[in-house]
Write a protein that holds these residues in place. Sequence first.
Motif, PDB file in Angstrom:
ATOM      1  N   VAL A 250     -21.290 123.114 -35.814  1.00  0.00           N
ATOM      2  CA  VAL A 250     -22.284 122.517 -36.705  1.00  0.00           C
ATOM      3  C   VAL A 250     -21.605 121.434 -37.539  1.00  0.00           C
ATOM      4  O   VAL A 250     -20.498 121.636 -38.051  1.00  0.00           O
ATOM      5  N   GLN A 251     -22.248 120.299 -37.677  1.00  0.00           N
ATOM      6  CA  GLN A 251     -21.699 119.235 -38.512  1.00  0.00           C
ATOM      7  C   GLN A 251     -21.779 119.632 -39.989  1.00  0.00           C
ATOM      8  O   GLN A 251     -22.758 120.225 -40.432  1.00  0.00           O
ATOM      9  N   GLY A 252     -20.742 119.283 -40.734  1.00  0.00           N
ATOM     10  CA  GLY A 252     -20.664 119.674 -42.138  1.00  0.00           C
ATOM     11  C   GLY A 252     -21.442 118.780 -43.066  1.00  0.00           C
ATOM     12  O   GLY A 252     -20.943 118.366 -44.119  1.00  0.00           O
ATOM     13  N   LEU A 253     -22.675 118.479 -42.728  1.00  0.00           N
ATOM     14  CA  LEU A 253     -23.496 117.518 -43.464  1.00  0.00           C
ATOM     15  C   LEU A 253     -24.211 118.176 -44.631  1.00  0.00           C
ATOM     16  O   LEU A 253     -24.363 119.385 -44.709  1.00  0.00           O
ATOM     17  N   VAL A 254     -24.698 117.324 -45.547  1.00  0.00           N
ATOM     18  CA  VAL A 254     -25.626 117.806 -46.565  1.00  0.00           C
ATOM     19  C   VAL A 254     -26.962 118.125 -45.900  1.00  0.00           C
ATOM     20  O   VAL A 254     -27.585 119.159 -46.165  1.00  0.00           O
ATOM     21  N   GLY A 255     -27.414 117.250 -45.057  1.00  0.00           N
ATOM     22  CA  GLY A 255     -28.665 117.428 -44.336  1.00  0.00           C
ATOM     23  C   GLY A 255     -28.701 116.501 -43.146  1.00  0.00           C
ATOM     24  O   GLY A 255     -27.867 115.601 -43.010  1.00  0.00           O
ATOM     25  N   SER A 256     -29.674 116.726 -42.266  1.00  0.00           N
ATOM     26  CA  SER A 256     -29.753 115.930 -41.051  1.00  0.00           C
ATOM     27  C   SER A 256     -31.208 115.728 -40.662  1.00  0.00           C
ATOM     28  O   SER A 256     -32.024 116.649 -40.800  1.00  0.00           O
ATOM     29  N   PRO A 257     -31.551 114.552 -40.141  1.00  0.00           N
ATOM     30  CA  PRO A 257     -32.908 114.354 -39.613  1.00  0.00           C
ATOM     31  C   PRO A 257     -33.187 115.213 -38.393  1.00  0.00           C
ATOM     32  O   PRO A 257     -34.331 115.276 -37.930  1.00  0.00           O
ATOM     33  N   GLY A 258     -32.156 115.890 -37.875  1.00  0.00           N
ATOM     34  CA  GLY A 258     -32.332 116.763 -36.726  1.00  0.00           C
ATOM     35  C   GLY A 258     -32.305 118.243 -37.072  1.00  0.00           C
ATOM     36  O   GLY A 258     -32.207 119.076 -36.175  1.00  0.00           O
ATOM     37  N   TRP A 259     -32.370 118.594 -38.350  1.00  0.00           N
ATOM     38  CA  TRP A 259     -32.444 119.985 -38.767  1.00  0.00           C
ATOM     39  C   TRP A 259     -33.896 120.309 -39.103  1.00  0.00           C
ATOM     40  O   TRP A 259     -34.412 119.883 -40.137  1.00  0.00           O
ATOM     41  N   ILE A 260     -34.567 121.050 -38.230  1.00  0.00           N
ATOM     42  CA  ILE A 260     -35.977 121.389 -38.416  1.00  0.00           C
ATOM     43  C   ILE A 260     -36.058 122.830 -38.933  1.00  0.00           C
ATOM     44  O   ILE A 260     -35.791 123.781 -38.195  1.00  0.00           O
ATOM     45  N   VAL A 261     -36.411 122.972 -40.198  1.00  0.00           N
ATOM     46  CA  VAL A 261     -36.467 124.308 -40.811  1.00  0.00           C
ATOM     47  C   VAL A 261     -37.768 124.993 -40.414  1.00  0.00           C
ATOM     48  O   VAL A 261     -38.859 124.437 -40.594  1.00  0.00           O
ATOM     49  N   PHE A 262     -37.629 126.233 -39.894  1.00  0.00           N
ATOM     50  CA  PHE A 262     -38.817 126.969 -39.472  1.00  0.00           C
ATOM     51  C   PHE A 262     -38.885 128.375 -40.063  1.00  0.00           C
ATOM     52  O   PHE A 262     -39.842 129.111 -39.810  1.00  0.00           O
ATOM     53  N   GLY A 263     -37.894 128.766 -40.862  1.00  0.00           N
ATOM     54  CA  GLY A 263     -37.928 130.115 -41.406  1.00  0.00           C
ATOM     55  C   GLY A 263     -36.941 130.332 -42.519  1.00  0.00           C
ATOM     56  O   GLY A 263     -36.228 129.413 -42.961  1.00  0.00           O
ATOM     57  N   ASP A 264     -36.910 131.578 -42.994  1.00  0.00           N
ATOM     58  CA  ASP A 264     -36.083 131.986 -44.118  1.00  0.00           C
ATOM     59  C   ASP A 264     -35.554 133.384 -43.815  1.00  0.00           C
ATOM     60  O   ASP A 264     -36.215 134.175 -43.131  1.00  0.00           O
ATOM     61  N   ASN A 265     -34.385 133.695 -44.332  1.00  0.00           N
ATOM     62  CA  ASN A 265     -33.829 135.033 -44.089  1.00  0.00           C
ATOM     63  C   ASN A 265     -34.295 136.062 -45.114  1.00  0.00           C
ATOM     64  O   ASN A 265     -33.823 137.202 -45.113  1.00  0.00           O
ATOM     65  N   GLY A 266     -35.205 135.678 -46.007  1.00  0.00           N
ATOM     66  CA  GLY A 266     -35.700 136.585 -47.032  1.00  0.00           C
ATOM     67  C   GLY A 266     -34.901 136.525 -48.310  1.00  0.00           C
ATOM     68  O   GLY A 266     -35.291 137.117 -49.320  1.00  0.00           O
ATOM     69  N   GLY A 267     -33.783 135.806 -48.298  1.00  0.00           N
ATOM     70  CA  GLY A 267     -32.954 135.679 -49.493  1.00  0.00           C
ATOM     71  C   GLY A 267     -32.800 134.255 -49.969  1.00  0.00           C
ATOM     72  O   GLY A 267     -31.935 133.959 -50.790  1.00  0.00           O
ATOM     73  N   GLY A 268     -33.626 133.352 -49.434  1.00  0.00           N
ATOM     74  CA  GLY A 268     -33.560 131.964 -49.872  1.00  0.00           C
ATOM     75  C   GLY A 268     -32.749 131.058 -48.979  1.00  0.00           C
ATOM     76  O   GLY A 268     -32.677 129.847 -49.220  1.00  0.00           O
ATOM     77  N   ASP A 269     -32.120 131.606 -47.938  1.00  0.00           N
ATOM     78  CA  ASP A 269     -31.367 130.779 -46.991  1.00  0.00           C
ATOM     79  C   ASP A 269     -32.307 130.320 -45.875  1.00  0.00           C
ATOM     80  O   ASP A 269     -33.033 131.128 -45.292  1.00  0.00           O
ATOM     81  N   ARG A 270     -32.290 129.041 -45.569  1.00  0.00           N
ATOM     82  CA  ARG A 270     -33.206 128.468 -44.599  1.00  0.00           C
ATOM     83  C   ARG A 270     -32.637 128.534 -43.190  1.00  0.00           C
ATOM     84  O   ARG A 270     -31.432 128.360 -42.971  1.00  0.00           O
ATOM     85  N   ILE A 271     -33.526 128.748 -42.239  1.00  0.00           N
ATOM     86  CA  ILE A 271     -33.148 128.830 -40.829  1.00  0.00           C
ATOM     87  C   ILE A 271     -33.776 127.657 -40.093  1.00  0.00           C
ATOM     88  O   ILE A 271     -34.965 127.370 -40.260  1.00  0.00           O
ATOM     89  N   ALA A 272     -32.967 126.971 -39.304  1.00  0.00           N
ATOM     90  CA  ALA A 272     -33.417 125.718 -38.696  1.00  0.00           C
ATOM     91  C   ALA A 272     -32.947 125.598 -37.261  1.00  0.00           C
ATOM     92  O   ALA A 272     -31.936 126.193 -36.854  1.00  0.00           O
ATOM     93  N   VAL A 273     -33.683 124.798 -36.506  1.00  0.00           N
ATOM     94  CA  VAL A 273     -33.237 124.339 -35.192  1.00  0.00           C
ATOM     95  C   VAL A 273     -32.393 123.086 -35.413  1.00  0.00           C
ATOM     96  O   VAL A 273     -32.771 122.193 -36.174  1.00  0.00           O
ATOM     97  N   ASP A 274     -31.246 123.030 -34.771  1.00  0.00           N
ATOM     98  CA  ASP A 274     -30.304 121.929 -34.961  1.00  0.00           C
ATOM     99  C   ASP A 274     -30.314 121.022 -33.728  1.00  0.00           C
ATOM    100  O   ASP A 274     -29.866 121.409 -32.653  1.00  0.00           O
ATOM    101  N   LEU A 275     -30.814 119.806 -33.912  1.00  0.00           N
ATOM    102  CA  LEU A 275     -30.846 118.822 -32.829  1.00  0.00           C
ATOM    103  C   LEU A 275     -29.695 117.828 -32.923  1.00  0.00           C
ATOM    104  O   LEU A 275     -29.603 116.912 -32.100  1.00  0.00           O
ATOM    105  N   THR A 276     -28.835 117.981 -33.940  1.00  0.00           N
ATOM    106  CA  THR A 276     -27.668 117.100 -34.103  1.00  0.00           C
ATOM    107  C   THR A 276     -26.420 117.977 -34.235  1.00  0.00           C
ATOM    108  O   THR A 276     -25.802 118.036 -35.305  1.00  0.00           O
ATOM    109  N   PRO A 277     -26.030 118.673 -33.190  1.00  0.00           N
ATOM    110  CA  PRO A 277     -24.940 119.659 -33.294  1.00  0.00           C
ATOM    111  C   PRO A 277     -23.582 119.004 -33.488  1.00  0.00           C
ATOM    112  O   PRO A 277     -23.414 117.794 -33.319  1.00  0.00           O
ATOM    113  N   GLY A 278     -22.612 119.861 -33.830  1.00  0.00           N
ATOM    114  CA  GLY A 278     -21.235 119.414 -33.932  1.00  0.00           C
ATOM    115  C   GLY A 278     -20.595 119.264 -32.570  1.00  0.00           C
ATOM    116  O   GLY A 278     -21.231 119.470 -31.526  1.00  0.00           O
ATOM    117  N   PRO A 279     -19.305 118.917 -32.539  1.00  0.00           N
ATOM    118  CA  PRO A 279     -18.627 118.635 -31.268  1.00  0.00           C
ATOM    119  C   PRO A 279     -18.673 119.784 -30.266  1.00  0.00           C
ATOM    120  O   PRO A 279     -18.703 119.564 -29.055  1.00  0.00           O
TER     121      PRO A 279
END
Length: 457
Positions: A250-279
Amino acid sequence: MSSLYDFATWEPLLRLLRPGTEDRVSDRDGRVGGQIGRYGWSVPVRRSLPRPGRASQAEEMLDEFTAVKRVQSALTEAGEDSVAFVAELSPAGKAVLHLLRSGPAVEPGIGGPHPGALLLVENAVPEPWRRLPDPAPGAVPAPSADPAVLERTLRERVPGTVGATEADIAAAEARLGVALPDELKALYRVTRARWDDWRDDQEAADRLCDAVGCELFPLDDLYIADAASRRCPWRFAAKEAVVTPPDAAVQGLVGSPGWIVFGDNGGGDRIAVDLTPGPRGHSGQIIILGHEQNTGADLLAGSLTDLVLNGPADELPGPRAQQPPVVAHVNIRSLTSVEAAAHAGLEVLSIGVWDRTPLSLAPLFGLPRLRTLTAYPGTLADPLQIAELAGLEFLELGPEEWRALLDAGAVPRGLSAAAIVAHGDRDPLAATALANELLALWDRPPITRTVLEGDLG
C-alpha cells in the motif's frame, strides 16, 4: 452587538474562575485563559476531587456546565465556532476580559487561548496533502478476486436483500468520478445496504455485516478517501511525510483518488478498495485507514472476495523503518545532534527538549527536501541561521526566536504556515500580538481582540 460581547454573558464563568486564582496573582496578575467552542470547552475551573472509587458526577459540575452553555448559546447566535479568552481577575473583584477571535487565517489553538497555526498562504496545504499516488501500470487484481464467486456467496449468506440496479451503480460512478471495480459492483448488486430496506430490522443489518466482514455503507454513501477527506491541522500535518518502501503493498499516502471507501470496522477505521496499490500490491485490494493515523493504510485482504470468504488477514504488516528517516527528532531521548539528522532526503526536523549547548542549524544548509522545522524555545544557537533554509514551508519557533527573525527582517518568505511554541505559563496576549505581526507580513487577516470590563464584587 452580539451577546457574545456582553460582559453579563461571561460573568457566571468569571465568578467560577475567580476562586483559586490567588496563587497565580503574583506572577500573572490573576490572569487565566481558555477556549470555548460550540461542542466543547477548556477552562481552568478548579473541580473538587471525587471520593476514592467514585467518578465525578454531572451535578457536581452543574455550575460550570451552566456558565459555559451561556457562552455557547452566544457563539451560536453570533455564528461563531469558538472563542478564546484571557481574563485578568483582581482580588478586589475587577475583571478585564480579552476575547480573541482568530478569523480565517488562524487555526484554533489546542485547549487554551494561544493561537494555533498561522495560515500565511490562503488555501495552502502541507506537502504530504499535495502528494498524488505513484503510477502502478503493472498492477493486476489478486488471484483470489472472483466477482462471480463473491456474488454467489453473498446471495447465499444474505438471501432476500434488495440489490442496486445498473442505473444505481452508474449514478454512483458518475458521482464519484471513477468506475467501480467488478467486485464492488457484484457486492452492491446483492445489496444496496440501505437501512430502510431492512425496515429497522437490526438482526438483518448484523447478518450483512457478518457476511461482508465490515459495516457496509449504502451505495449512496461511497466516497473517495482523497487527501482532502483526511483533515489534519497544519501544526501536525506539516510534520508528516509520505513514504512508500519498495516492498510495500500500500502506498504511504494521505489519500488517493483510487481509494473507494465502502465500509467501517465499527471503531471508526474506514475500509476501502485500493485502485492505486503500492509496488507489491494488487489492484482492487482491500485496505483499512486508521482513524488515529494521518498517512498510509494497512492491507486487510488481497481482494473483496478474499475478505468475504476468509476474513481479514491474521497479521497486518507493521510500520517499516525509514533508513535514514525523512522525519527526524533531535532531543534528550532521540538523536543527539543536528548532524546526525541531516541527510539529502530529510523533510522534517523537530528539535525538542534540550539540556545541552544550543544547536547550530548549519548542517541543514543546502538540504534539498527540508520543508518543516520546529524548535523548542531556547534550543537554537542562532535563530538567524533559519534564513539559510530556503525550502521551508512550515516553521514553528518560540517567541524569542520569532522576535529575532522579525527584528532582523529574516522571516523566510517562502513559508505557507507558521506556529508559535508557547509552553507553560507564557502570556497568550503577547503571543497573539506576535502572531499578528507575522500575519501582517503576508497581509493576512489578524486575530482580533475585544476587551470587556466589569466588577465581580
